[in-house]
Structure formats: structure tokens, C-alpha cells
Design a protein around this motif. Structure first.
Motif, short mmCIF file in Angstrom:
data_model
loop_
_atom_site.label_atom_id
_atom_site.label_comp_id
_atom_site.label_asym_id
_atom_site.label_seq_id
_atom_site.Cartn_x
_atom_site.Cartn_y
_atom_site.Cartn_z
N VAL A 68 -5.34 7.58 -3.19
CA VAL A 68 -5.58 8.36 -1.90
C VAL A 68 -3.79 8.84 -1.69
CG1 VAL A 68 -5.60 8.31 0.60
CG2 VAL A 68 -7.19 6.84 -0.92
N VAL A 69 -3.45 10.03 -1.30
CA VAL A 69 -2.30 10.48 -1.59
C VAL A 69 -2.10 11.49 -0.26
CG1 VAL A 69 -0.28 11.98 -2.70
CG2 VAL A 69 -2.07 10.62 -3.94
N PRO A 70 -1.23 10.75 0.65
CA PRO A 70 -1.04 11.79 2.01
C PRO A 70 -0.11 12.81 1.81
CG PRO A 70 -0.69 9.43 2.69
CD PRO A 70 -0.86 9.52 0.99
N GLU A 71 -0.14 14.04 2.08
CA GLU A 71 0.79 15.07 1.78
C GLU A 71 1.01 15.99 3.05
OE1 GLU A 71 -1.00 17.59 -1.01
OE2 GLU A 71 -0.35 16.65 -2.75
N ARG A 72 1.88 15.47 4.04
CA ARG A 72 2.23 16.12 5.27
C ARG A 72 1.03 16.33 6.11
NH1 ARG A 72 5.61 18.73 1.51
NH2 ARG A 72 7.82 18.30 1.93
N GLU A 73 0.55 17.48 6.25
CA GLU A 73 -0.86 17.71 7.38
C GLU A 73 -2.01 17.59 6.31
OE1 GLU A 73 -0.34 17.82 10.36
OE2 GLU A 73 1.58 17.30 9.96
N ARG A 74 -1.69 16.97 4.98
CA ARG A 74 -3.16 16.97 4.30
C ARG A 74 -3.21 15.61 3.67
NH1 ARG A 74 -3.72 22.13 -0.07
NH2 ARG A 74 -4.38 23.51 1.50
N ALA A 101 0.28 10.50 -16.80
CA ALA A 101 -0.37 9.90 -15.60
C ALA A 101 -0.90 8.67 -15.77
CB ALA A 101 -1.54 10.77 -15.14
N ARG A 102 -1.52 8.32 -17.03
CA ARG A 102 -2.17 7.10 -17.25
C ARG A 102 -1.13 6.05 -17.59
NH1 ARG A 102 -5.28 10.43 -20.80
NH2 ARG A 102 -7.43 10.72 -19.84
N ALA A 103 -0.09 6.45 -18.19
CA ALA A 103 1.17 5.53 -18.50
C ALA A 103 1.65 5.04 -17.29
CB ALA A 103 2.07 6.21 -19.55
N VAL A 104 1.79 5.97 -16.39
CA VAL A 104 2.43 5.57 -15.14
C VAL A 104 1.79 4.61 -14.23
CG1 VAL A 104 3.32 6.38 -12.96
CG2 VAL A 104 4.10 7.62 -14.95
N ALA A 105 0.15 4.96 -14.33
CA ALA A 105 -0.63 4.18 -13.36
C ALA A 105 -0.89 2.88 -14.02
CB ALA A 105 -1.94 4.98 -13.40
N GLY A 106 -0.96 2.77 -15.33
CA GLY A 106 -1.18 1.55 -15.90
C GLY A 106 -2.64 0.87 -15.69
N ASP A 107 -2.66 -0.23 -15.17
CA ASP A 107 -4.08 -0.48 -14.85
C ASP A 107 -4.32 -0.53 -13.12
OD1 ASP A 107 -4.54 -1.67 -17.13
OD2 ASP A 107 -3.70 -3.50 -17.14
N HIS A 117 0.87 -1.04 -0.08
CA HIS A 117 0.03 -0.06 0.08
C HIS A 117 0.99 1.46 -0.19
CE1 HIS A 117 -3.54 2.50 0.76
NE2 HIS A 117 -2.81 2.88 1.71
N ALA A 118 1.92 1.18 0.73
CA ALA A 118 2.84 2.33 0.79
C ALA A 118 3.40 2.80 -0.56
CB ALA A 118 3.97 2.40 1.83
N ALA A 119 3.92 1.49 -0.96
CA ALA A 119 4.40 1.52 -2.51
C ALA A 119 3.26 2.24 -3.64
CB ALA A 119 5.05 0.30 -3.14
N GLU A 120 1.97 1.72 -3.47
CA GLU A 120 0.91 2.26 -4.26
C GLU A 120 0.80 3.56 -3.99
OE1 GLU A 120 -3.83 1.36 -4.34
OE2 GLU A 120 -2.48 -0.20 -4.28
N GLN A 121 1.06 4.16 -2.74
CA GLN A 121 0.79 5.57 -2.37
C GLN A 121 1.88 6.63 -3.38
OE1 GLN A 121 0.38 5.99 1.77
NE2 GLN A 121 -1.79 6.10 1.51
N ARG A 122 3.03 5.83 -3.14
CA ARG A 122 4.07 6.65 -3.82
C ARG A 122 3.88 6.81 -5.27
NH1 ARG A 122 7.26 3.73 -0.18
NH2 ARG A 122 7.66 1.95 -1.63
N VAL A 123 3.41 5.94 -5.86
CA VAL A 123 2.69 5.64 -7.47
C VAL A 123 2.00 6.94 -7.39
CG1 VAL A 123 1.86 4.38 -9.25
CG2 VAL A 123 3.58 3.49 -7.74
N GLY A 124 0.68 6.76 -6.58
CA GLY A 124 -0.26 7.63 -6.53
C GLY A 124 -0.01 8.97 -6.57
N ALA A 174 2.92 10.34 -7.68
CA ALA A 174 3.38 10.69 -8.88
C ALA A 174 2.40 11.01 -9.97
CB ALA A 174 4.54 9.66 -9.35
N VAL A 175 1.24 9.89 -9.78
CA VAL A 175 0.19 10.40 -10.67
C VAL A 175 -0.39 11.57 -10.55
CG1 VAL A 175 -2.13 9.26 -11.43
CG2 VAL A 175 -0.04 7.58 -11.22
N LEU A 176 -0.80 11.95 -9.26
CA LEU A 176 -1.46 13.07 -8.91
C LEU A 176 -0.66 14.32 -9.48
CD1 LEU A 176 -3.67 14.49 -7.41
CD2 LEU A 176 -2.23 14.56 -5.21
N ARG A 177 0.73 14.30 -9.24
CA ARG A 177 1.44 15.50 -9.77
C ARG A 177 1.45 15.55 -11.24
NH1 ARG A 177 5.10 13.48 -5.78
NH2 ARG A 177 6.29 12.13 -7.47
N MET A 178 1.36 14.44 -11.92
CA MET A 178 1.40 14.46 -13.42
C MET A 178 0.11 15.25 -13.74
SD MET A 178 3.19 11.05 -14.47
CE MET A 178 4.79 10.64 -13.84
#
Length: 524
Positions: A341-347, A290-296, A268-275, A277-281
């Protein structure tokens, strides 16, 4: 099976004879103990076979034997072994009668059978029973491990239910039933949601024994996970307390499910890191990348209309962002939806399907916190303070706009002291509620103070005249008619407004500020 009085009587080497209590020989024997004390009860734990020669007993006194046997039975002694040919050639009738009256099994021990032989037989039987339990426990552990590796939690639960001759259920972080075995146990497990929630509030590892509603099941609840807040829970229902072998099986299941949970957390932590990156894109306006990185990984989430949710922690108590993330992920998992779902420090940023269960679960969670705030002396437990902004539906091309909308709604929620505000409600409503802010009111009071001071002297009603003139879009005749004065009088008053304020009413920005100031002060 542990040794019983019946198994000792049938032991060919002991040659024991039953003299009383023939109908109670199936009781388990925890130990064989020798004591010649007149009152050995203080040294008993219950479940013992007491061996005596009546060295210090008046075994022929009926009253003394009734008191003696009654105390032994009350202390949980399961049987009395009497050695004949030592102090008495036969068991005295007073002792036999007392044992029969109390229902306490009485065994005659021949002289050629030493008490040590009986103790060894009991000890060997207990050891054999423990060995069988340990062997069965290891076999159960191997089977549970095999099921966990080949069929996942569902197969593990089925194997565990078979091992304990009962049922088992797995709950997710929200307290919802994820899997149960046998299939009918799902309905029974669903009734324990409140008990599971109470268990999750305790630091892991935690366990409790509860009674099932409308059943006679004995149910054990165990938290799963190594973090401060349990990630899941296991329920095991049986007709009676589990034995040694069953206990091994339960502990093995807890260990295996905890390992599965912790491995899932790593993934799940690894998935959040991918998430992230997808959110930043998406926010950078690069949906194709973003679609290319997320894949399926997120299914069709990046192609369908979605909502952006931005949450922020307020205060230092609890971890409401974790609770909100669990709420979104659990709801999405149960319905088969994809959620980012992407945690961002206090957000916390959540991207979920518009109209889906994840968005509904998040808003319901926020509503529950809002309702708790309105109840006097209520407490939100460990959830602390939370503010949430929710965007309007958007697509991947408009992700940055959706994020800004969620931030704007978050800002409004913070100012209004609300848990959640939707951007659609802010955008579709009036701007006037936004003026109910201390800073806006202070600005309005300062802007209009000179006019009010002038009016207080009785030299003219400049504030009312300004309001009438602005409401009529600068039309002199209509505004003068509303005030009941001549238009020249109104023109004079507007010149006085310009002189006092040092601003020109020909400037649309000045007119806008004055109108908003009038609306802000009239809302008080």
C-alpha cells in the motif's frame, strides 16, 4: 475490601454493640460523619455511618424517630451510631424500634469511645483499602507490561482478563477481532463489531459502556491510538463495574496497547517508504531490484499474479484513502496475505494478490459506497468522495502496464460517476458506452450539423444514406438496396456529403469519425 459495619463492630478498641439491623452489617462504609442536626439528610452523599448523641432529637417520640430513621435510610445512610452516657444513658426504645422497623443498623457507642476514634478507624481502613488497590494496580501493570514485552497483545489480553475476572478482546482498524482472552470470548467479542465501528467514528480517546447481546456482561469499549481516527479498540467484559485495582489494570492495558499501536504506526510508515521504492522499481521495469529491496517483506506477492489498484480522492470531506488503505491492510492481515500500500498525495496505490481477500475487501468497500450513493438522502459519513481503478491480473514484468490499466479504469470511473471500474470490464465490453460523454456528443453534433441542416430542407436524406453506406462498408448495391434507391442516387448523395463536409470518404480516419459520430448521436 473497604471497611464495613461488621469490621467496625469487630474492632477491639471501639467496643461497639449492635442494637438493630444485625443482618445488614456487611455493607461498606464510605465515611463516618457526626451531625446533631434534626435533619442531616441534605448534607449526606450516601454510604455514611452517622454518629449522634441525640442532642437536638426527641429520641423518645416513636413517630418522630420513625420519620428520622426513614429519611436517613432513604438518603443512603448505611448505619447509625448512638453515643450512650451523654444525653441518654441508653438508646431510647423509640429509636431502637424505628431502626428495626426500617432495617437500619444501629450501633451503641460506649461513652469511653469518642466519635473521633470511629472516624479514624474508618479513615484508616479506607486508606488501607486504597493502598491495597494501588499496590495491586502496580502489580497488574508490571504483569501486563511483562506480557506485552514477552508474548505480545495475546498475552497482555490474557493477563488483563485474569486481573478483571472477565474477558478482553482487541479489534483492528476495520473493527474485526484480532485477539481475545479467554479463547471463548472471541465469539462474544465478534458481536460488538457495530458498537466498535460507532466508537471509531468518535475522535480519540473515546470510550463507551455497552450491554452484550444475550449476556449480562458489562462491557467497556476503549479506542486505541493518538490519531484523529482510532487505529484499534479494546473491549473489557466483566460481571460488574471494575473496582480500583481492576481500573488500574484496564488503564495500564490501554496505555500499553496504545504504545504498541503507535510503534506499529511508525513501523508501518517505514514499511510504506520501502513499498514506495519497490513500486517505483516495478514501474521502471526493474522487478529483480524490487525483489532485492523488498526481501521477505511482501512474501511471494512480487512473484504471483497481482492486481494494481489506483484510488483518488474527490472532494475535501473525510479521508476515504485512509479508510481504503485500512480495509486492504486489515483484510490481508486476517488472511495472512501480503499487500503493498503506497500513498501518493491525493492518490493511493495498492498492489494485492489476484483473487485474494484484500482485492475482494476493496471492491466490497467500493460497492458499499456506490450503494450509499444510490440511496436518497444517504450520507457516506466521513468517507467523502472516492474513485477507484482496478487493473487486470499481471506479473512483476508487466507492472507498468497494470498501472496504466488502473489509471485508465480510474479515468473511466471518474467520467461515469462510478466509485470503481475494473479494466477487464472496460476492455471486454463495447466501445460504445465510452461515447456517452458530453464532449464526444458535442463533437458528433458539430460534425453532422451541416448534413442535418441539409436534410431539414427536404433536399435529400444524407445522414441516413451515410449511415447505410458506412454500415455496408462502402458497398454501393447493398447500401442502395437498404435505402430503396438506385446506386447512382446513393453515389450522388455521398458526393454531396463530401462537398458539404469538405472531407473525402476515401480517408479511413474520416469514415471512422463519421461512424462514431453517428453512433454517439444515435445513443441519445
Amino acid at each position: 475490601m473497604p471497611p464495613t459495619l461488621a469490621s467496625l463492630v469487630h474492632h477491639s478498641a471501639l467496643k461497639l454493640t449492635v442494637r438493630a439491623g444485625e443482618d445488614r452489617l456487611d455493607v461498606p462504609v464510605r465515611w463516618a460523619h457526626v451531625s446533631e442536626l434534626a435533619d442531616p439528610v441534605p448534607y449526606m452523599e450516601g454510604g455514611e455511618l452517622l454518629l449522634i448523641t441525640a442532642l437536638k432529637l426527641d429520641a423518645e417520640d416513636p413517630e418522630a424517630m420513625r420519620r428520622y430513621v426513614k429519611r436517613l435510610a432513604g438518603a443512603g445512610v448505611v448505619g447509625l451510631g448512638f453515643a450512650v452516657g451523654v444525653n441518654y444513658d441508653d438508646i431510647p426504645e423509640a429509636l431502637v424500634g424505628a431502626a428495626r422497623q426500617e432495617g437500619l443498623p444501629l450501633l451503641e457507642v460506649p461513652r469511653r469511645t469518642p466519635f473521633l476514634a470511629i472516624s479514624k478507624a474508618v479513615s484508616a481502613a479506607i486508606a488501607a483499602d486504597q493502598y491495597r488497590a494501588v499496590t495491586a494496580g502496580f502489580a497488574a501493570q508490571r504483569e501486563l507490561t511483562r506480557q506485552a514485552l514477552t508474548t505480545g497483545p495475546e498475552g497482555l489480553l490474557a493477563a488483563l482478563a485474569a486481573q478483571v475476572d472477565g474477558w478482553a478482546a482487541l479489534y483492528d482498524a476495520s473493527g474485526a477481532v484480532v485477539a481475545a482472552a479467554p479463547e471463548w470470548a472471541g465469539r462474544r467479542a465478534a458481536r460488538l463489531t457495530a458498537e466498535v465501528e460507532r466508537l471509531r467514528e468518535r475522535p480519540a480517546p473515546a470510550s463507551s459502556v455497552v450491554a452484550a447481546p444475550d449476556t449480562e456482561d458489562r462491557i467497556e469499549l476503549h479506542s486505541l491510538g493518538t490519531g484523529r481516527r482510532p487505529r484499534a479498540a479494546l473491549a473489557v467484559g466483566t460481571a460488574a463495574a471494575p473496582g480500583t485495582a481492576e481500573r488500574y489494570a484496564v488503564h495500564s492495558a490501554i496505555a500499553l496497547l496504545t504504545l504498541t499501536t503507535e510503534r506499529s504506526r511508525s513501523l508501518h510508515a517505514a514499511e510504506q517508504r520501502v513499498g514506495a521504492a519497490v513500486l517505483r522499481m516495478l514501474l521502471a521495469g526493474e522487478p529483480d531490484h524490487a525483489r532485492a529491496v523488498a526481501g521477505d517483506l511482501y512474501g511471494g506477492l512480487l512473484d504471483a499474479p497481482f492486481r494494481m489498484l489506483v484510488a483518488e480522492r474527490q472532494g475535501t470531506e473525510g479521508d476515504p484513502l485512509d479508510a481504503l488503505a485500512e480495509t486492504a491492510e486489515s483484510a490481508a492481515a486476517r488472511s495472512g496475505e501480503a499487500v503493498l500500500v503506497v500513498p501518493e498525495r491525493e492518490r493511493l496505490v495498492v498492489l494485492a494478490t489476484d483473487g485474494g481477500t484484500a482485492v475482494a475487501a476493496c471492491t466490497a468497500y467500493a460497492d458499499s459506497l456506490e450503494a450509499a450513493r444510490l440511496v436518497p438522502d444517504s450520507s457516506n459519513g466521513d468517507d467523502g468522495g472516492l474513485v477507484v481503478g482496478l487493473s487486470a491480473p499481471a506479473g512483476p514484468i508487466a507492472a507498468a502496464s497494470a498501472y496504466r490499466q488502473a489509471e485508465q479504469a480510474l479515468s473511466v470511473a471518474r467520467r461515469r460517476g462510478r466509485v470503481l471500474v475494473e479494466h477487464e470490464h472496460v476492455a471486454s465490453g463495447s466501445v460504445l458506452p465510452l461515447l456517452a460523454d458530453d464532449a464526444v456528443r458535442a463533437f458528433a453534433d458539430g460534425l453532422l450539423r451541416a448534413l442535418r441542416d441539409h436534410d431539414a430542407t427536404g433536399r435529400g436524406d444524407l445522414v441516413a444514406s451515410l449511415r447505410a453506406w458506412l454500415s455496408r462498408h462502402g458497398q454501393w448495391d447493398a447500401a442502395a438496396a437498404d435505402l430503396g434507391v438506385h446506386r447512382h442516387t446513393l453515389r450522388y448523395r455521398m458526393r454531396r456529403v463530401e462537398e458539404i463536409l469538405g472531407r473525402s470518404l476515401d480517408d479511413p480516419d474520416v469514415r471512422m469519425e463519421l461512424w462514431l459520430a453517428l453512433k454517439a448521436t444515435s445513443a441519445e
